[in-house]
Design an enzyme around this catalytic site. Structure first.
Site, PDB file in Angstrom:
ATOM      1  N   HIS A 307     -17.784  69.036 -35.149  1.00  0.00           N
ATOM      2  CA  HIS A 307     -18.007  70.200 -35.730  1.00  0.00           C
ATOM      3  C   HIS A 307     -17.313  71.251 -34.951  1.00  0.00           C
ATOM      4  O   HIS A 307     -17.099  71.114 -33.696  1.00  0.00           O
ATOM      5  CB  HIS A 307     -19.464  70.746 -35.951  1.00  0.00           C
ATOM      6  N   ASP A 364     -23.057  67.265 -43.128  1.00  0.00           N
ATOM      7  CA  ASP A 364     -22.792  66.558 -44.069  1.00  0.00           C
ATOM      8  C   ASP A 364     -22.950  64.969 -44.269  1.00  0.00           C
ATOM      9  O   ASP A 364     -22.789  64.111 -44.951  1.00  0.00           O
ATOM     10  CB  ASP A 364     -21.323  66.602 -44.586  1.00  0.00           C
TER      11      ASP A 364
HETATM   12  N1  ACO Z   1     -13.691  61.250 -36.041  1.00  0.00           N
HETATM   13  C1  ACO Z   1     -12.886  61.228 -35.025  1.00  0.00           C
HETATM   14  N2  ACO Z   1     -12.416  61.679 -33.882  1.00  0.00           N
HETATM   15  C2  ACO Z   1     -12.612  63.076 -34.174  1.00  0.00           C
HETATM   16  C3  ACO Z   1     -13.430  63.422 -35.197  1.00  0.00           C
HETATM   17  C4  ACO Z   1     -13.986  62.621 -35.909  1.00  0.00           C
HETATM   18  N3  ACO Z   1     -14.676  62.805 -37.136  1.00  0.00           N
HETATM   19  N4  ACO Z   1     -13.597  64.839 -35.120  1.00  0.00           N
HETATM   20  C5  ACO Z   1     -12.843  65.347 -34.287  1.00  0.00           C
HETATM   21  N5  ACO Z   1     -12.259  64.110 -33.408  1.00  0.00           N
HETATM   22  C6  ACO Z   1     -11.556  64.187 -32.237  1.00  0.00           C
HETATM   23  C7  ACO Z   1     -10.280  64.704 -32.554  1.00  0.00           C
HETATM   24  O1  ACO Z   1      -9.076  63.806 -32.782  1.00  0.00           O
HETATM   25  C8  ACO Z   1      -9.940  65.192 -31.338  1.00  0.00           C
HETATM   26  O2  ACO Z   1      -9.665  64.438 -30.291  1.00  0.00           O
HETATM   27  P1  ACO Z   1      -8.466  64.679 -29.036  1.00  0.00           P
HETATM   28  O3  ACO Z   1      -8.999  65.597 -28.299  1.00  0.00           O
HETATM   29  O4  ACO Z   1      -8.417  63.473 -28.194  1.00  0.00           O
HETATM   30  O5  ACO Z   1      -7.332  65.107 -29.618  1.00  0.00           O
HETATM   31  C9  ACO Z   1     -11.260  66.148 -30.616  1.00  0.00           C
HETATM   32  O6  ACO Z   1     -12.142  65.067 -31.357  1.00  0.00           O
HETATM   33  C10 ACO Z   1     -11.504  67.520 -31.387  1.00  0.00           C
HETATM   34  O7  ACO Z   1     -11.114  67.667 -32.539  1.00  0.00           O
HETATM   35  P2  ACO Z   1     -10.528  68.734 -33.463  1.00  0.00           P
HETATM   36  O8  ACO Z   1     -10.155  68.294 -34.725  1.00  0.00           O
HETATM   37  O9  ACO Z   1      -9.571  69.391 -32.580  1.00  0.00           O
HETATM   38  O10 ACO Z   1     -11.885  69.791 -33.593  1.00  0.00           O
HETATM   39  P3  ACO Z   1     -12.052  70.725 -34.637  1.00  0.00           P
HETATM   40  O11 ACO Z   1     -13.136  71.867 -34.257  1.00  0.00           O
HETATM   41  O12 ACO Z   1     -10.414  71.407 -34.912  1.00  0.00           O
HETATM   42  O13 ACO Z   1     -12.650  70.318 -36.066  1.00  0.00           O
HETATM   43  C11 ACO Z   1     -13.802  69.124 -37.743  1.00  0.00           C
HETATM   44  C12 ACO Z   1     -13.611  69.970 -36.271  1.00  0.00           C
HETATM   45  C13 ACO Z   1     -12.685  69.623 -38.713  1.00  0.00           C
HETATM   46  C14 ACO Z   1     -14.982  69.339 -38.210  1.00  0.00           C
HETATM   47  C15 ACO Z   1     -13.384  67.530 -37.046  1.00  0.00           C
HETATM   48  O14 ACO Z   1     -14.519  67.224 -36.346  1.00  0.00           O
HETATM   49  C16 ACO Z   1     -13.388  66.554 -38.174  1.00  0.00           C
HETATM   50  O15 ACO Z   1     -12.569  66.289 -38.922  1.00  0.00           O
HETATM   51  N6  ACO Z   1     -14.798  65.926 -38.659  1.00  0.00           N
HETATM   52  C17 ACO Z   1     -14.742  65.200 -40.012  1.00  0.00           C
HETATM   53  C18 ACO Z   1     -14.870  66.020 -41.156  1.00  0.00           C
HETATM   54  C19 ACO Z   1     -16.046  66.559 -41.276  1.00  0.00           C
HETATM   55  O16 ACO Z   1     -17.111  66.125 -41.172  1.00  0.00           O
HETATM   56  N7  ACO Z   1     -16.407  67.778 -41.822  1.00  0.00           N
HETATM   57  C20 ACO Z   1     -17.493  68.599 -41.952  1.00  0.00           C
HETATM   58  C21 ACO Z   1     -17.456  69.583 -41.047  1.00  0.00           C
HETATM   59  S1  ACO Z   1     -19.172  70.543 -41.416  1.00  0.00           S
HETATM   60  C22 ACO Z   1     -18.868  71.396 -42.552  1.00  0.00           C
HETATM   61  O17 ACO Z   1     -17.584  72.172 -42.648  1.00  0.00           O
HETATM   62  C23 ACO Z   1     -19.926  71.759 -43.493  1.00  0.00           C
END
Ligand code: ACO
Length: 428
Positions: A307, A364
């Site tokens: 998140h 979710d």
């Molecule tokens: N699985 C694996 N790796 C992940 C995940 C995941 N679900 N989420 C983040 N990471 C990793 C990224 O690759 C990144 O790694 P790095 O630092 O080595 O490059 C690090 O964790 C940070 O991730 P970001 O994408 O930069 O974080 P951001 O805050 O931009 O994204 C997000 C947050 C979009 C929710 C992300 O965690 C994600 O894509 N999750 C899966 C989708 C999801 O469940 N979305 C629902 C969110 S809740 C809502 O909106 C109701």
């Protein structure tokens, strides 16, 4: 003396006020930065940027705290009804008995949609995703209420639009589901509660009697409350920014529905179930899927994990996980996806990759499993999220309008070609 922050650019120092929130959160107020220094800030994804001050929702991602208008989400999910929470978010205080009765009466009075809207539904292909249909239908409401396009309407007229939206979204959502199956639409029943009426429009058939199950209605009430607002997320910011151009409320909410659709935002609830099904079909090798999620060359991510704001735990996920166990038990449903989800959560939470990055199950991760148990089809999951988020979007829009916020218009740093002369086609 109030706190200030200094920024040094090219040897020159500029001072800016520090704004402190009700919970002691701090922000550097850089409103005068460009005017004084000629510089702007750059922050893709707005990871460090506050777009507004807001009195609606407080969220502390480090400590897993979420409160609507000061009330902890745990208490509201346990004790309140969705309409009470909607009133709280939109008007700032919990309603008294009369206020709640009037609010409910007004919403109940507007649940029908214009008969002409049926023709829109019929024109969609059966396979149309209900989020696409819902976003279009919400925007279409503005064409039936052209007076909503006047940005200077009196409060009563704005309230009417707000009540119409809360009343009609469940009707439109259920119609999009019925239409996808080419089943006859079910009209709203005003003697039913908000959740019961929605369930009736979804599941009632002309061929047999349908009685909404109180366990299902209660679970739905909880889910809607848990989704009702989440401060300046992607869809709420979209609603505010669209509304800031004085586009009408229907158009602004429709934009919010579209923003919610993506799998990185509300669409994650559908993506989680699809992911769990895929893992199950693939033989259930969780280590393999966790390894895929960690592999930077593999686009796969663990859906429902991570998140932008919660880097410890998502308090909504905690409540939902428990609600999930309760609902499945009460309904006597056994879902192998729940077992996979729990095992996956355990493996991921022990893995340094997830621990170091603060990646926890989000709202979710478990909501889809409950929706599945309630017989809601997978493609409708994000529409369910939209039903819950509607009062939050409305509250965000209303606050933006009442605060007379300027039109949202970020700047950029241009990285393209500098000026060059046009070259006639024969010389290229
Ligand atoms: N699985 C694996 N790796 C992940 C995940 C995941 N679900 N989420 C983040 N990471 C990793 C990224 O690759 C990144 O790694 P790095 O630092 O080595 O490059 C690090 O964790 C940070 O991730 P970001 O994408 O930069 O974080 P951001 O805050 O931009 O994204 C997000 C947050 C979009 C929710 C992300 O965690 C994600 O894509 N999750 C899966 C989708 C999801 O469940 N979305 C629902 C969110 S809740 C809502 O909106 C109701």
């Amino acid at each position: 003396m109030s706190e200030t922050a200094k920024i040094e650019i090219g040897g020159k120092s500029y001072e800016f006020p520090v704004v402190t929130g009700a919970e002691n959160e701090k922000a550097i107020d850089i409103k005068k930065l460009r005017g004084t220094s000629g510089c702007i800030t750059i922050d893709p994804g707005f990871k460090n940027t506050g777009s507004t001050t807001s009195a609606i929702t407080y969220l502390d991602g480090e400590n897993g705290i979420l409160r609507y208008r000061g009330y902890p989400i745990e208490q509201l999910a346990e004790k309140a009804t969705f309409l009470e929470v909607a009133f709280l978010l939109i008007y700032g205080e919990l309603p008294n008995k009369k206020e709640l009765a009037d609010f409910k009466a007004s919403i109940t009075n507007h649940t029908l949609v214009h008969e002409d809207m049926k023709q829109f539904f019929e024109a969609y292909p059966a396979k149309a995703h209900p989020m696409g249909v819902t976003a279009s239908m919400v925007c279409s409401l503005s064409t039936f209420y052209p007076e909503s396009q006047d940005p200077n309407r009196p409060k009563e007229a704005i309230d009417l639009t707000i009540h119409r939206l809360i009343a009609k979204l469940p009707t439109l959502a259920a119609m999009s589901y019925k239409n996808a199956m080419r089943h006859p639409f079910v009209y709203p029943k005003n003697n039913l509660g908000y959740c019961e009426n929605f369930l009736n429009m979804m599941f009632s058939m002309p061929t047999e009697d349908y009685e909404p199950d109180p366990v299902v209605a209660e679970a739905l009430n909880k889910l809607l409350i848990l989704h009702a607002d989440h401060e300046q997320n992607c869809s709420a910011s979209t609603v505010r920014i669209v509304g800031s151009s004085q586009a009408n409320l229907y158009a602004s909410i429709s934009a919010g529905v579209s923003a919610l659709w993506g799998p990185l935002h509300g669409g994650a609830n559908q993506a989680v179930i699809e992911m769990l099904d895929k893992i199950k079909e693939d033989g259930g090798d969780l280590e393999k899927w966790v390894a895929k999620a960690k592999d930077k060359d593999d686009p796969f991510r663990l859906m429902g994990f991570g998140h932008r704001v919660y880097k410890n735990f998502d308090p909504r996920a905690k409540i939902i996980k428990k609600a999930c166990d309760d609902v499945l038990e009460k309904l006597g449903v056994e879902d192998p996806s729940l077992d996979i989800a729990k095992r996956l959560e355990k493996i991921a939470l022990e893995d340094p990759y997830f621990v170091e990055r603060g990646l926890y199950p989000n709202v979710d991760f478990y909501s889809g499993i409950i929706y599945k148990a309630l017989n809601i089809p997978t493609e409708m999951f994000t529409v369910m999220f939209a039903l819950g988020r509607l009062p939050g979007w409305i509250a965000q829009w209303k606050e933006m309008v009442e605060n007379k916020e300027p039109i949202g218009r970020p700047r950029q740093i241009y990285t393209g070609e500098t000026e060059r002369d046009y070259v006639p086609i024969e010389k290229r």
